[in-house]
Design a protein around this motif. Structure first.
Motif, PDB file in Angstrom:
ATOM      1  N   ASN A  62     -10.544   8.600  -0.646  1.00 22.08           N
ATOM      2  CA  ASN A  62      -9.651   7.583  -1.471  1.00 22.08           C
ATOM      3  C   ASN A  62      -8.639   8.559  -2.352  1.00 22.08           C
ATOM      4  O   ASN A  62      -8.218   8.093  -3.133  1.00 22.08           O
ATOM      5  N   ARG A  63      -8.461   9.823  -1.935  1.00 17.60           N
ATOM      6  CA  ARG A  63      -7.873  10.610  -2.737  1.00 17.60           C
ATOM      7  C   ARG A  63      -7.132  11.730  -1.958  1.00 17.60           C
ATOM      8  O   ARG A  63      -7.451  12.448  -0.959  1.00 17.60           O
ATOM      9  N   LEU A  64      -5.639  11.945  -2.284  1.00 19.34           N
ATOM     10  CA  LEU A  64      -5.070  12.958  -1.513  1.00 19.34           C
ATOM     11  C   LEU A  64      -4.444  13.789  -2.379  1.00 19.34           C
ATOM     12  O   LEU A  64      -3.735  13.461  -3.437  1.00 19.34           O
ATOM     13  N   GLY A  65      -4.268  15.161  -2.030  1.00 23.22           N
ATOM     14  CA  GLY A  65      -3.855  16.286  -2.970  1.00 23.22           C
ATOM     15  C   GLY A  65      -2.824  16.861  -2.388  1.00 23.22           C
ATOM     16  O   GLY A  65      -2.611  17.162  -1.156  1.00 23.22           O
ATOM     17  N   PHE A  66      -1.479  17.538  -2.890  1.00 26.79           N
ATOM     18  CA  PHE A  66      -0.408  18.247  -2.458  1.00 26.79           C
ATOM     19  C   PHE A  66      -0.422  19.353  -3.312  1.00 26.79           C
ATOM     20  O   PHE A  66       0.057  18.963  -4.655  1.00 26.79           O
ATOM     21  N   MET A  67      -0.821  20.841  -2.895  1.00 30.02           N
ATOM     22  CA  MET A  67      -0.669  21.682  -3.917  1.00 30.02           C
ATOM     23  C   MET A  67       0.515  22.738  -3.506  1.00 30.02           C
ATOM     24  O   MET A  67       0.392  23.158  -2.354  1.00 30.02           O
ATOM     25  N   VAL A  68       1.175  23.265  -4.602  1.00 28.99           N
ATOM     26  CA  VAL A  68       2.098  24.367  -4.375  1.00 28.99           C
ATOM     27  C   VAL A  68       1.747  25.505  -5.316  1.00 28.99           C
ATOM     28  O   VAL A  68       1.616  25.077  -6.641  1.00 28.99           O
ATOM     29  N   VAL A  69       1.668  26.829  -5.111  1.00 30.54           N
ATOM     30  CA  VAL A  69       1.333  27.729  -5.790  1.00 30.54           C
ATOM     31  C   VAL A  69       2.680  28.379  -6.224  1.00 30.54           C
ATOM     32  O   VAL A  69       3.404  28.890  -5.074  1.00 30.54           O
ATOM     33  N   LEU A  70       3.050  28.392  -7.411  1.00 30.88           N
ATOM     34  CA  LEU A  70       4.434  28.988  -7.641  1.00 30.88           C
ATOM     35  C   LEU A  70       4.310  30.320  -8.468  1.00 30.88           C
ATOM     36  O   LEU A  70       3.467  30.542  -9.391  1.00 30.88           O
ATOM     37  N   GLY A  71       4.638  31.519  -7.662  1.00 36.83           N
ATOM     38  CA  GLY A  71       4.388  32.597  -8.295  1.00 36.83           C
ATOM     39  C   GLY A  71       5.425  33.042  -9.465  1.00 36.83           C
ATOM     40  O   GLY A  71       6.268  32.129  -9.746  1.00 36.83           O
ATOM     41  N   LYS A  72       5.490  34.383 -10.105  1.00 41.60           N
ATOM     42  CA  LYS A  72       6.471  34.403 -11.288  1.00 41.60           C
ATOM     43  C   LYS A  72       7.841  34.161 -10.921  1.00 41.60           C
ATOM     44  O   LYS A  72       8.299  33.412 -11.727  1.00 41.60           O
ATOM     45  N   ASP A  73       8.278  34.558 -10.008  1.00 40.53           N
ATOM     46  CA  ASP A  73       9.728  34.552  -9.687  1.00 40.53           C
ATOM     47  C   ASP A  73       9.875  33.062  -9.197  1.00 40.53           C
ATOM     48  O   ASP A  73      11.005  32.515  -9.738  1.00 40.53           O
ATOM     49  N   GLU A  74       9.239  32.469  -8.614  1.00 47.43           N
ATOM     50  CA  GLU A  74       9.205  31.017  -8.111  1.00 47.43           C
ATOM     51  C   GLU A  74       9.206  30.126  -9.692  1.00 47.43           C
ATOM     52  O   GLU A  74      10.026  29.121  -9.702  1.00 47.43           O
ATOM     53  N   ARG A  75       8.422  30.496 -10.250  1.00 40.84           N
ATOM     54  CA  ARG A  75       8.353  29.822 -11.698  1.00 40.84           C
ATOM     55  C   ARG A  75       9.732  30.056 -12.416  1.00 40.84           C
ATOM     56  O   ARG A  75       9.882  28.893 -13.199  1.00 40.84           O
ATOM     57  N   LEU A  76      10.215  30.996 -12.622  1.00 41.61           N
ATOM     58  CA  LEU A  76      11.444  31.143 -12.964  1.00 41.61           C
ATOM     59  C   LEU A  76      12.452  30.144 -12.373  1.00 41.61           C
ATOM     60  O   LEU A  76      13.431  29.531 -13.125  1.00 41.61           O
ATOM     61  N   LYS A  77      12.645  30.332 -11.098  1.00 41.46           N
ATOM     62  CA  LYS A  77      13.493  29.530 -10.390  1.00 41.46           C
ATOM     63  C   LYS A  77      13.422  27.895 -11.023  1.00 41.46           C
ATOM     64  O   LYS A  77      14.136  27.198 -11.148  1.00 41.46           O
ATOM     65  N   PHE A  78      12.079  27.525 -10.796  1.00 44.63           N
ATOM     66  CA  PHE A  78      11.584  26.366 -11.211  1.00 44.63           C
ATOM     67  C   PHE A  78      12.286  25.825 -12.701  1.00 44.63           C
ATOM     68  O   PHE A  78      12.881  24.703 -12.865  1.00 44.63           O
ATOM     69  N   GLU A  79      11.956  26.823 -13.529  1.00 45.15           N
ATOM     70  CA  GLU A  79      12.176  26.346 -15.081  1.00 45.15           C
ATOM     71  C   GLU A  79      13.764  26.350 -15.008  1.00 45.15           C
ATOM     72  O   GLU A  79      14.431  25.414 -15.831  1.00 45.15           O
ATOM     73  N   ASN A  80      14.635  27.276 -14.164  1.00 48.03           N
ATOM     74  CA  ASN A  80      16.235  27.242 -14.091  1.00 48.03           C
ATOM     75  C   ASN A  80      16.458  25.897 -13.624  1.00 48.03           C
ATOM     76  O   ASN A  80      17.620  25.368 -13.799  1.00 48.03           O
ATOM     77  N   GLU A  81      15.934  25.082 -12.734  1.00 41.51           N
ATOM     78  CA  GLU A  81      16.142  23.718 -12.188  1.00 41.51           C
ATOM     79  C   GLU A  81      15.409  22.805 -12.529  1.00 41.51           C
ATOM     80  O   GLU A  81      15.568  21.634 -11.669  1.00 41.51           O
ATOM     81  N   ARG A  82      14.567  22.860 -13.504  1.00 40.77           N
ATOM     82  CA  ARG A  82      13.497  21.749 -13.892  1.00 40.77           C
ATOM     83  C   ARG A  82      14.400  20.437 -14.121  1.00 40.77           C
ATOM     84  O   ARG A  82      13.811  19.187 -13.837  1.00 40.77           O
ATOM     85  N   ASN A  83      15.585  20.372 -14.658  1.00 44.21           N
ATOM     86  CA  ASN A  83      16.071  19.202 -14.597  1.00 44.21           C
ATOM     87  C   ASN A  83      16.627  18.628 -13.435  1.00 44.21           C
ATOM     88  O   ASN A  83      16.913  17.366 -13.705  1.00 44.21           O
TER      89      ASN A  83
END
Length: 137
Positions: free
Chosen positions: A68-89
């Motif tokens: 009864n549980r489903l997980g979806f995981m994405v691992v973001l590396g250093k550069d990818e975290r920076l991209k996310f932070e820039n696009e977080r909004n």
């Protein structure tokens, strides 16, 4: 790690019908955008199964199943975290919150979602696009 690949019926029984439908829709969405290898593994101590999408030896994302549980995981590396932070909004507050609460390891930030519906699918695809451009037209 070899694992007995579950049948659609076994996976549906494990997740429950509603979550199995979400699993199927998420797989369809990923496979529409990305041509990847797909690997079944044991889900470690917290999950029964892991279903990993990989290309060129690198993992794009993984789905996890247990009762009864489903997980979806994405691992973001250093550069990818920076991209996310820039696009977080551009992401929903829920995705921002899960990202902020995710643990950071030496190889990246392991962001685990437990979707119960399709409401975050657009954000999931945006996250995957940070990792890798889609390779299907």
């Amino acid at each position: 790690m070899l694992v007995n690949i579950p049948s659609a019926e076994q996976l549906s029984q494990l997740l429950g019908v509603q979550l199995y439908e979400i699993w199927q829709k998420l797989c369809d969405l990923i496979e529409k955008e990305y041509d990847t290898e797909r690997l079944w593994n044991k889900g470690g101590k917290d999950w029964t199964y892991e279903y990993k999408y990989r290309r060129g030896g690198k993992t794009l994302c993984a789905l996890y199943a247990r009762e009864n549980r489903l997980g979806f995981m994405v691992v973001l590396g250093k550069d990818e975290r920076l991209k996310f932070e820039n696009e977080r909004n551009n992401f929903t507050k829920e995705v921002q919150s899960v990202y902020d609460g995710a643990q950071t390891f030496y190889d990246g930030k392991w962001v685990m979602f437990e979707p119960s519906d399709a409401s975050l699918f657009d954000d999931f695809i945006k996250l995957l696009k940070i990792k890798r451009k889609p390779n299907r037209k």
